[in-house]
Design a protein around this motif. Structure first.
Motif, mmCIF file in Angstrom:
data_model
loop_
_atom_site.group_PDB
_atom_site.id
_atom_site.type_symbol
_atom_site.label_atom_id
_atom_site.label_comp_id
_atom_site.label_asym_id
_atom_site.label_seq_id
_atom_site.Cartn_x
_atom_site.Cartn_y
_atom_site.Cartn_z
ATOM 1 N N SER A 149 -12.182 -3.540 1.084
ATOM 2 C CA SER A 149 -11.408 -3.113 1.949
ATOM 3 C C SER A 149 -11.942 -3.795 3.138
ATOM 4 O O SER A 149 -11.392 -4.269 3.886
ATOM 5 C CB SER A 149 -10.724 -2.086 1.461
ATOM 6 O OG SER A 149 -12.557 -1.405 1.343
ATOM 7 N N CYS A 150 -13.235 -3.584 3.409
ATOM 8 C CA CYS A 150 -13.518 -3.479 4.627
ATOM 9 C C CYS A 150 -14.477 -4.652 5.169
ATOM 10 O O CYS A 150 -14.830 -5.191 5.494
ATOM 11 C CB CYS A 150 -14.936 -2.731 4.851
ATOM 12 S SG CYS A 150 -16.475 -1.870 3.613
ATOM 13 N N CYS A 158 -15.733 3.332 4.527
ATOM 14 C CA CYS A 158 -14.729 1.901 4.402
ATOM 15 C C CYS A 158 -13.726 2.386 5.457
ATOM 16 O O CYS A 158 -13.311 0.862 6.158
ATOM 17 C CB CYS A 158 -13.950 2.357 2.976
ATOM 18 S SG CYS A 158 -13.928 0.381 2.952
ATOM 19 N N SER A 159 -12.668 3.331 5.499
ATOM 20 C CA SER A 159 -11.628 3.809 6.583
ATOM 21 C C SER A 159 -12.376 3.511 7.871
ATOM 22 O O SER A 159 -12.172 2.892 9.137
ATOM 23 C CB SER A 159 -10.790 4.406 6.207
ATOM 24 O OG SER A 159 -11.544 5.729 6.010
#
Lengths: 277, 415
Positions: free
Chosen positions: B196-197, B220-221
């Motif tokens: 994701s990142c 991560c978000s």
């Protein structure tokens, strides 16, 4: 200026090469060399355990020798016994015997030291060590004695008032031709025994006992071993108060103590689980 | 000859007894003679390693060529790190954990000017028990082990470090940054990127899942939202290297620096107070022969003797965690008699097929310093002995595998 030209590497390393000045410099800096003259006290404080049992004792998870005896764990480090019994542990040199060997250039003499240790409260040990110097032999014998500490069971002669003071029942031990029989005695009788086993019984913490011996007690080695054997049997004797069933406790080293579980099977199960996951 | 003469003489009874006793002691002395011979053999110089907390963690970075235990490895060659099949445990397939590294250069060869030995092991005791069977197998092409030793060496002039020794005054910096390392363990190459990142790197799927559960899920978000890189686990292209907070794992062993001392500096003087006792002992000449029987029961048998001499040797410096010996003829200090390898059990070097020789051994005191728990299934060893290529050969890969021999204590069984 190139430093370390002949030696491989830069600065401190283990390497195969000349390390004359650097080692001494390090020692001064860290202050490690000064500890040499500190004496035995410092060594005890600085004990770094080598076995898992030692680490458990140092941590403080095991506080009494009985926990070790219950699971028949081998005691490999004498500091374990020292840490648990502490200052109550007394030692005494029973005899220093010179033994000789004939060589071309005369006789080579070494010294054999016999040391008995005990805390006067149910634990005794005996150690024998031979060495070229008396001090080394005594030190070695003390260590061996601490490693061989066994528990001694005490009981009553009659009324169960106060603390146990004598052997719980008539027990007998044998070594060679010597048999030693110990008989419970009333309070105030004292240890009625010959000089050498009396010492052992004093270290064991038995206050009153009648003894009777048979065989060639002149052979002191067998005599002392027989009394030891006798003391070890005090815990092997099944008396009526031990009739109640006891539950098995988990050893600090084993996950399972009952006979049905097999440790190898447990490891395989873990592996199967991990592979699946 | 003496006995013949004795039989000719007419002696009194007492004297006969004494002579007999002396004969017996003669035999006993012969047995003990072996002890003396063995004591005089050990004259090799041994270097000891001690674990100490570093004054400054920055002193343990790779450009200062440290010897350290625990924490993360300071890779000598920062680019060509070991591949995935080398750094996973042979049994559980998890990446191995860093145990210690030592800087052991060899002065007589040019290509071993810098030389580092790394020891990794799987922290699981069940893998170590299975590893025991593996190490006894001879002539196996690719052994699957849970204890691995890597050797890396560089000549004096190399692309990673300057040819001058580091100044050690706080101003040294590494010349180039290495390959990106795993975010979680900080040890192995971080080839795989977080989906994701796309910034957090991992060496294996297991470490990624561990990190996800223990904090990366939230971070991560956050990284995705922020435009600049500010999360703690990111390695960026700057030359400045952060010593701490580079890895997120909570199960790595605590970091120590290994201090080097010679064993001979610890030989202490025994006080000479035995003179008076010697004179007392000589007054009684009557030797009691049956003390022999006593000594048989209370003295040591061979296994205990080996253990006792092991203890005596480490008693000079009880805090040692490592024993290094440069002499190729040296023998390691074994705590037990069982589980010792013979010459045939030691294989040949994987790369040059030359012989291996004992270089160093790790002592169990390290477990105490690491604070390893003492549960029934936690890690425990008697000693780990490293056998390295005698010629310290140069091969195409940067990190060459050497041979490790583990001697475990026999598990205590209920009688």
């Amino acid at each position: 200026m190139e430093r370390g030209g002949d030696r491989g590497g830069f600065g401190r390393g283990f390497g195969r090469g000349d390390r004359g000045g650097r080692g001494r410099g390090d020692r001064g800096g860290r202050g490690r060399g000064g500890r040499r003259g500190g004496g035995r006290r410092e060594d005890e404080q600085k004990w770094v355990p080598v076995t898992k049992l030692g680490r458990l004792v140092k941590e403080g998870k095991i506080v009494s020798l009985e926990q070790i005896y219950l699971h028949s764990l081998p005691v490999k480090e004498h500091q374990i016994v020292e840490t648990i019994l502490g200052p109550q542990l007394k030692d005494e040199v029973m005899k220093i015997m010179p033994v000789q060997k004939q060589t071309r250039a005369g006789q080579r003499t070494r010294f054999k030291a016999f040391v008995v240790v005990g805390d006067g409260n149910g634990h005794v040990g005996l150690g024998v060590k031979c060495s070229k110097e008396v001090a080394t032999a005594i030190r070695g014998a003390i260590i061996l004695a601490k490693l061989s500490v066994v528990p001694v069971r005490r009981g009553y002669w009659g009324n169960k008032i106060g603390k146990p003071h004598t052997v719980p029942c008539k027990v007998t031990g044998k070594c060679g031709s010597v048999t030693v029989r110990m008989v419970p005695a009333p309070r105030g009788a004292g240890i009625v025994a010959a000089r050498v086993p009396k010492k052992v019984l004093q270290f064991a913490g038995i206050e009153d006992v009648f003894t009777s011996s048979r065989g060639s007690t002149k052979t002191l080695g067998n005599f002392v071993k027989a009394t030891f054997d006798c003391l070890m049997k005090t815990y092997a004797f099944l008396t009526p108060d031990l009739w109640i069933e006891s539950r098995f406790a988990k050893s600090p080293f084993q996950e399972y103590t009952d006979l049905l579980a097999k440790p190898t099977k447990a490891i395989l199960d873990d592996v199967v689980e991990r592979v699946d996951a | 000859m003496e006995s013949d003469l004795r039989s000719l003489r007419i002696t009194s009874i007492e004297k006969e007894e004494e002579d007999e006793e002396r004969e017996d002691f003669g035999k006993e002395g012969e047995q003990e003679d072996d002890e003396d011979d063995e004591e005089e053999e050990d004259e090799v110089e041994v270097t000891l390693g001690f674990a100490e907390k570093p004054k400054n963690p920055r002193l343990l970075l790779r450009h200062l060529f440290p010897s350290k235990a625990g924490g993360v490895p300071a890779w000598l060659d920062p680019v060509d790190l070991p591949a995935e099949k080398s750094f996973t445990c042979g049994f559980c397939r998890e990446p191995l954990q860093f145990l210690l590294q030592i800087y052991a250069p060899i002065s007589d060869k040019e290509y071993t000017f810098h030389r580092m030995l790394y020891v990794f092991m799987c922290p699981s005791m069940s893998c170590l028990l299975r590893d025991q069977h593996e190490q006894w197998k001879r002539t196996v092409e690719n052994p699957c082990r849970s204890v691995k030793i890597f050797r890396c060496q560089l000549p004096r002039s190399n692309p990673f470090y300057s040819s001058e020794p580091p100044k050690r005054n706080g101003t040294d910096i590494p010349t180039i940054t290495g390959a990106p390392l795993c975010c979680w363990c900080g040890s192995w190459k971080g080839d795989k990127v977080c989906g994701s990142c796309k910034i957090a790197r991992y060496c294996s799927a297991k470490h990624q899942s561990l990190h996800w559960r223990l904090g990366h899920k939230i971070e991560c978000s956050k990284i995705l939202n922020l435009s600049e890189t500010s999360a703690s686990c990111i390695v960026n292209g700057k030359a400045k290297v952060r010593a701490t907070d580079k890895y997120a794992s909570n199960s790595l062993w605590p970091e120590y620096e290994i201090i080097i001392e010679e064993e001979c500096t610890f030989d202490s003087e025994i006080p000479e107070y035995n003179r008076s006792i010697t004179s007392l002992a000589f007054t009684s000449n009557r030797i009691d022969e049956t003390y022999q029987l006593l000594s048989d029961k209370f003295e040591a048998d061979t296994d205990k003797k080996v253990w006792a001499s092991f203890q005596e040797r480490i008693a000079k410096a009880p805090e040692q965690v490592l024993r290094y010996c440069q002499d190729p003829a040296a023998k390691p200090l074994w705590p037990l008699t069982i589980g010792c390898p013979s010459k045939a059990d030691i294989p040949r070097c994987n790369y040059c097929k030359g012989p291996l020789c004992y270089e160093f051994q790790i002592m169990p005191q390290l477990l105490f310093y690491f604070g390893v728990k003492n549960d029934p299934d936690s890690l425990d060893w008697g000693t780990i002995v490293a056998y390295t290529c005698l010629a310290s050969c140069d091969a195409s890969i940067s990190y060459k595998e050497e041979f490790a021999w583990v001697q475990l204590y026999p598990t205590a069984t209920v009688a």
